[in-house]
Design a protein around this motif. Structure first.
Motif, mmCIF file in Angstrom:
data_model
loop_
_atom_site.group_PDB
_atom_site.id
_atom_site.type_symbol
_atom_site.label_atom_id
_atom_site.label_comp_id
_atom_site.label_asym_id
_atom_site.label_seq_id
_atom_site.Cartn_x
_atom_site.Cartn_y
_atom_site.Cartn_z
ATOM 1 N N MET A 34 77.948 37.966 84.924
ATOM 2 C CA MET A 34 77.443 36.700 84.442
ATOM 3 C C MET A 34 76.558 36.038 85.504
ATOM 4 S SD MET A 34 79.529 33.299 83.155
ATOM 5 C CE MET A 34 80.951 34.267 82.870
ATOM 6 N N LEU A 35 76.991 35.997 86.743
ATOM 7 C CA LEU A 35 76.210 35.375 87.802
ATOM 8 C C LEU A 35 74.909 36.143 88.034
ATOM 9 C CD1 LEU A 35 76.224 33.029 89.828
ATOM 10 C CD2 LEU A 35 77.303 34.553 91.459
ATOM 11 N N GLN A 36 74.948 37.452 87.911
ATOM 12 C CA GLN A 36 73.752 38.269 88.110
ATOM 13 C C GLN A 36 72.666 37.909 87.102
ATOM 14 O OE1 GLN A 36 76.820 39.426 87.716
ATOM 15 N NE2 GLN A 36 77.360 40.591 89.525
ATOM 16 N N GLU A 37 73.070 37.460 85.918
ATOM 17 C CA GLU A 37 72.105 37.078 84.884
ATOM 18 C C GLU A 37 71.276 35.862 85.300
ATOM 19 O OE1 GLU A 37 74.478 36.365 81.449
ATOM 20 O OE2 GLU A 37 75.097 38.458 81.278
ATOM 21 N N LEU A 38 71.779 35.061 86.243
ATOM 22 C CA LEU A 38 71.067 33.866 86.693
ATOM 23 C C LEU A 38 70.004 34.187 87.733
ATOM 24 C CD1 LEU A 38 74.036 31.343 86.937
ATOM 25 C CD2 LEU A 38 72.357 31.589 85.100
ATOM 26 N N PRO A 47 79.435 27.865 85.997
ATOM 27 C CA PRO A 47 80.680 27.479 85.327
ATOM 28 C C PRO A 47 80.476 27.160 83.844
ATOM 29 C CG PRO A 47 79.991 25.765 86.863
ATOM 30 C CD PRO A 47 79.091 26.940 87.073
ATOM 31 N N ARG A 48 79.306 26.628 83.485
ATOM 32 C CA ARG A 48 79.054 26.338 82.068
ATOM 33 C C ARG A 48 79.157 27.603 81.230
ATOM 34 N NH1 ARG A 48 75.898 26.845 78.085
ATOM 35 N NH2 ARG A 48 74.268 27.994 79.166
ATOM 36 N N ARG A 49 78.586 28.680 81.728
ATOM 37 C CA ARG A 49 78.652 29.957 80.997
ATOM 38 C C ARG A 49 80.076 30.487 80.910
ATOM 39 N NH1 ARG A 49 73.344 33.639 82.066
ATOM 40 N NH2 ARG A 49 71.806 31.982 81.743
ATOM 41 N N GLY A 50 80.913 30.113 81.863
ATOM 42 C CA GLY A 50 82.311 30.534 81.840
ATOM 43 C C GLY A 50 83.220 29.557 81.112
#
Length: 61
Positions: free
Chosen positions: A1-5, A37-40
């Motif tokens: 998920m973080l890699q997508e940013l 955190p929003r994505r999580g």
């Protein structure tokens, strides 16, 4: 998920207390810090920029 940013945000560490979680990021913007955190599905109530770092190595300078 973080890699997508993308490469402009890096999660460094997380501190967990009895009632809160504190996360430390290296990021190009506050928006990137809030997006992780929003994505999580987690809140990010406050974002503060650290202006200086104080640790044992700074005492040696």
């Amino acid at each position: 998920m973080l890699q997508e940013l993308g490469p402009d945000v890096q999660w460094v560490r997380k501190y967990v207390t009895n009632d809160k979680i504190y996360c430390v990021y290296n990021a190009a913007s506050e928006e990137l810090v809030r997006e992780h955190p929003r994505r999580g599905g987690l809140p990010a109530d406050t974002v503060a920029q650290a202006m200086t770092i104080i640790d044992p190595t700074t005492a040696e300078a």
